[in-house]
Enzyme design. Structure first.
Site, PDB file in Angstrom:
ATOM      1  N   ARG A  18     -10.788   0.766   8.112  1.00  0.00           N
ATOM      2  CA  ARG A  18     -10.163  -0.635   8.735  1.00  0.00           C
ATOM      3  C   ARG A  18     -11.349  -1.297   9.223  1.00  0.00           C
ATOM      4  O   ARG A  18     -11.284  -2.562   9.639  1.00  0.00           O
ATOM      5  CB  ARG A  18      -8.992  -0.705   9.765  1.00  0.00           C
ATOM      6  CG  ARG A  18      -7.785  -0.510   8.714  1.00  0.00           C
ATOM      7  CD  ARG A  18      -6.515  -0.486   9.760  1.00  0.00           C
ATOM      8  NE  ARG A  18      -5.559  -1.237   9.731  1.00  0.00           N
ATOM      9  CZ  ARG A  18      -4.219  -0.709   9.664  1.00  0.00           C
ATOM     10  NH1 ARG A  18      -4.175   0.453   8.789  1.00  0.00           N
ATOM     11  NH2 ARG A  18      -3.420  -1.273   9.892  1.00  0.00           N
ATOM     12  N   LYS A  65       0.819  -1.155  -0.027  1.00  0.00           N
ATOM     13  CA  LYS A  65      -0.083   0.001   0.224  1.00  0.00           C
ATOM     14  C   LYS A  65       0.828   1.390   0.065  1.00  0.00           C
ATOM     15  O   LYS A  65       0.698   2.214  -0.700  1.00  0.00           O
ATOM     16  CB  LYS A  65      -1.020  -0.014   1.248  1.00  0.00           C
ATOM     17  CG  LYS A  65      -2.091  -0.851   1.236  1.00  0.00           C
ATOM     18  CD  LYS A  65      -2.694  -0.743   2.660  1.00  0.00           C
ATOM     19  CE  LYS A  65      -1.844  -1.050   3.724  1.00  0.00           C
ATOM     20  NZ  LYS A  65      -2.319  -1.472   4.998  1.00  0.00           N
ATOM     21  N   ARG A  99      10.933  -7.663   6.600  1.00  0.00           N
ATOM     22  CA  ARG A  99      11.267  -5.955   6.417  1.00  0.00           C
ATOM     23  C   ARG A  99      12.073  -5.520   7.567  1.00  0.00           C
ATOM     24  O   ARG A  99      11.982  -5.800   8.787  1.00  0.00           O
ATOM     25  CB  ARG A  99       9.693  -5.475   6.676  1.00  0.00           C
ATOM     26  CG  ARG A  99       8.651  -5.418   5.726  1.00  0.00           C
ATOM     27  CD  ARG A  99       7.778  -4.279   5.642  1.00  0.00           C
ATOM     28  NE  ARG A  99       6.712  -4.245   6.955  1.00  0.00           N
ATOM     29  CZ  ARG A  99       5.325  -3.966   6.736  1.00  0.00           C
ATOM     30  NH1 ARG A  99       5.120  -3.637   5.462  1.00  0.00           N
ATOM     31  NH2 ARG A  99       4.745  -3.968   7.637  1.00  0.00           N
ATOM     32  N   ARG A 108      10.292  -3.267  12.648  1.00  0.00           N
ATOM     33  CA  ARG A 108       9.093  -2.168  13.300  1.00  0.00           C
ATOM     34  C   ARG A 108       8.456  -3.271  14.293  1.00  0.00           C
ATOM     35  O   ARG A 108       8.363  -4.352  14.196  1.00  0.00           O
ATOM     36  CB  ARG A 108       7.860  -2.307  12.016  1.00  0.00           C
ATOM     37  CG  ARG A 108       7.588  -0.797  11.595  1.00  0.00           C
ATOM     38  CD  ARG A 108       6.840  -0.603  10.526  1.00  0.00           C
ATOM     39  NE  ARG A 108       5.364  -1.135  11.043  1.00  0.00           N
ATOM     40  CZ  ARG A 108       4.428  -1.035  10.233  1.00  0.00           C
ATOM     41  NH1 ARG A 108       4.503  -0.422   9.075  1.00  0.00           N
ATOM     42  NH2 ARG A 108       3.127  -1.233  10.712  1.00  0.00           N
ATOM     43  N   ARG A 157      -2.395  -8.942  13.414  1.00  0.00           N
ATOM     44  CA  ARG A 157      -2.996  -8.110  12.591  1.00  0.00           C
ATOM     45  C   ARG A 157      -3.716  -8.646  11.345  1.00  0.00           C
ATOM     46  O   ARG A 157      -4.672  -8.124  10.728  1.00  0.00           O
ATOM     47  CB  ARG A 157      -1.700  -7.310  12.007  1.00  0.00           C
ATOM     48  CG  ARG A 157      -1.261  -6.277  12.882  1.00  0.00           C
ATOM     49  CD  ARG A 157       0.124  -5.683  12.977  1.00  0.00           C
ATOM     50  NE  ARG A 157       0.618  -5.153  11.611  1.00  0.00           N
ATOM     51  CZ  ARG A 157       1.730  -5.283  11.008  1.00  0.00           C
ATOM     52  NH1 ARG A 157       2.744  -5.988  11.612  1.00  0.00           N
ATOM     53  NH2 ARG A 157       2.158  -4.367  10.134  1.00  0.00           N
TER      54      ARG A 157
HETATM   55  P1  AMP Z   1      -0.211   0.471   9.430  1.00  0.00           P
HETATM   56  O1  AMP Z   1       1.128   1.075   9.211  1.00  0.00           O
HETATM   57  O2  AMP Z   1      -1.187   0.870   8.600  1.00  0.00           O
HETATM   58  O3  AMP Z   1       0.187  -1.099   9.520  1.00  0.00           O
HETATM   59  O4  AMP Z   1      -0.684   0.790  11.018  1.00  0.00           O
HETATM   60  C1  AMP Z   1       0.151   0.445  12.284  1.00  0.00           C
HETATM   61  C2  AMP Z   1      -0.730   0.452  13.311  1.00  0.00           C
HETATM   62  O5  AMP Z   1      -1.808   1.790  13.239  1.00  0.00           O
HETATM   63  C3  AMP Z   1      -1.989  -0.622  13.152  1.00  0.00           C
HETATM   64  O6  AMP Z   1      -1.580  -1.981  13.696  1.00  0.00           O
HETATM   65  C4  AMP Z   1      -2.816   0.180  14.249  1.00  0.00           C
HETATM   66  O7  AMP Z   1      -2.629   0.125  15.615  1.00  0.00           O
HETATM   67  C5  AMP Z   1      -2.774   1.778  14.026  1.00  0.00           C
HETATM   68  N1  AMP Z   1      -3.818   2.057  13.035  1.00  0.00           N
HETATM   69  C6  AMP Z   1      -3.499   2.718  11.570  1.00  0.00           C
HETATM   70  N2  AMP Z   1      -4.579   2.816  10.876  1.00  0.00           N
HETATM   71  C7  AMP Z   1      -5.555   2.557  11.508  1.00  0.00           C
HETATM   72  C8  AMP Z   1      -6.978   2.860  11.496  1.00  0.00           C
HETATM   73  N3  AMP Z   1      -7.616   2.939  10.343  1.00  0.00           N
HETATM   74  N4  AMP Z   1      -7.772   2.159  12.641  1.00  0.00           N
HETATM   75  C9  AMP Z   1      -7.257   1.806  13.583  1.00  0.00           C
HETATM   76  N5  AMP Z   1      -5.843   1.850  14.103  1.00  0.00           N
HETATM   77  C10 AMP Z   1      -5.292   2.070  12.831  1.00  0.00           C
END
Ligand code: AMP
Length: 217
Positions: free
Chosen positions: A89, A14, A123, A156, A167
């Site tokens: 999400r 993404k 990663r 990360r 996740r």
């Molecule tokens: P990502 O980098 O998109 O995987 O986001 C990392 C973390 O940020 C996720 O595992 C959530 O804890 C939080 N997060 C990001 N976007 C959202 C969202 N739309 N709703 C809830 N938590 C989010």
């Protein structure tokens, strides 16, 4: 004006695909996870609220997420449009968004869980300059060391087996169903994300009927 959402499981590309589209079509790239990570790194009040939830791979509360997205869009710096990465999400976030904004399309990057695991566990990130690597197809010349600034690379906090399993579970439970909701509105373009970065980008542009970008003519 072009307004897109990009949805896909972690590791589906993404961030990479959004960045390419944003650069080519002058869209503002809004990465919700990055906004929260910035707050954690800067030790803000918001960062303290979300740090543990993020490290466990769980979703942050909808009120907070919606506020962050609304505040970001309220800056109105998106003259040519935006692409939002990592949001919505779950059903509530999707409904909130559709009530408040109109969109031109939802890019859905489709990738099987086994490939997600392979990519995500490989990663690595430079905590100093932000450069990212992948031990499968983008290894640093010297193992574990950033090629840009020489800092030690890290994972990360949520790229562990346990957090990834959580996740993936959350994604299938909460995010898969909203694709059906968005599909009913005929917004969704599903793209096979197991191919190369270039192939996926070409496919996205074809499906969205995007003209060649001015900067690439
Ligand atoms: P990502 O980098 O998109 O995987 O986001 C990392 C973390 O940020 C996720 O595992 C959530 O804890 C939080 N997060 C990001 N976007 C959202 C969202 N739309 N709703 C809830 N938590 C989010």
């Amino acid at each position: 004006m072009r307004k897109y959402l990009i949805i896909g499981v972690q590791g589906s590309g993404k961030g990479t695909q959004s960045a390419l589209l944003a650069r080519a079509y002058e869209l503002v790239h809004i990465n919700v996870g990055d906004i929260f990570r910035w707050h954690v790194q800067q030790h803000t009040k918001l960062g303290a609220l979300v740090r543990r939830t993020m490290a466990a791979g769980e979703l942050i509360g909808d009120d907070l997420v919606e506020k962050v997205v609304r505040d970001r869009l309220d800056q109105h710096d998106w003259n040519y449009g935006f692409i939002i990465d990592g949001f919505p999400r779950n059903r509530r976030q999707a409904e909130f968004f559709l009530e408040s904004y109109d969109i031109d399309g939802v890019i859905h990057l489709d990738l099987p869980d086994d490939e997600v695991r392979r990519r995500v566990l490989a990663r690595r990130l430079c905590p100093n300059c932000g450069m990212d690597y992948n031990l499968i197809y983008d290894r640093p010349a010297e193992e574990g060391i950033c090629e840009v600034c020489g800092h030690q690379l890290v994972r990360r906090a949520d790229d562990t087996e346990e957090a990834l399993a959580e996740r993936l579970r959350t994604y299938h439970d909460k995010t898969d169903p909203i694709l059906d909701l968005l599909r009913r509105k005929e917004y969704v373009f599903t793209i096979d994300a197991s191919r190369s970065v270039e192939e996926v980008q070409t496919s996205i542009r074809d499906r969205l009927a995007l003209p060649p970008a001015d900067s690439e003519r």
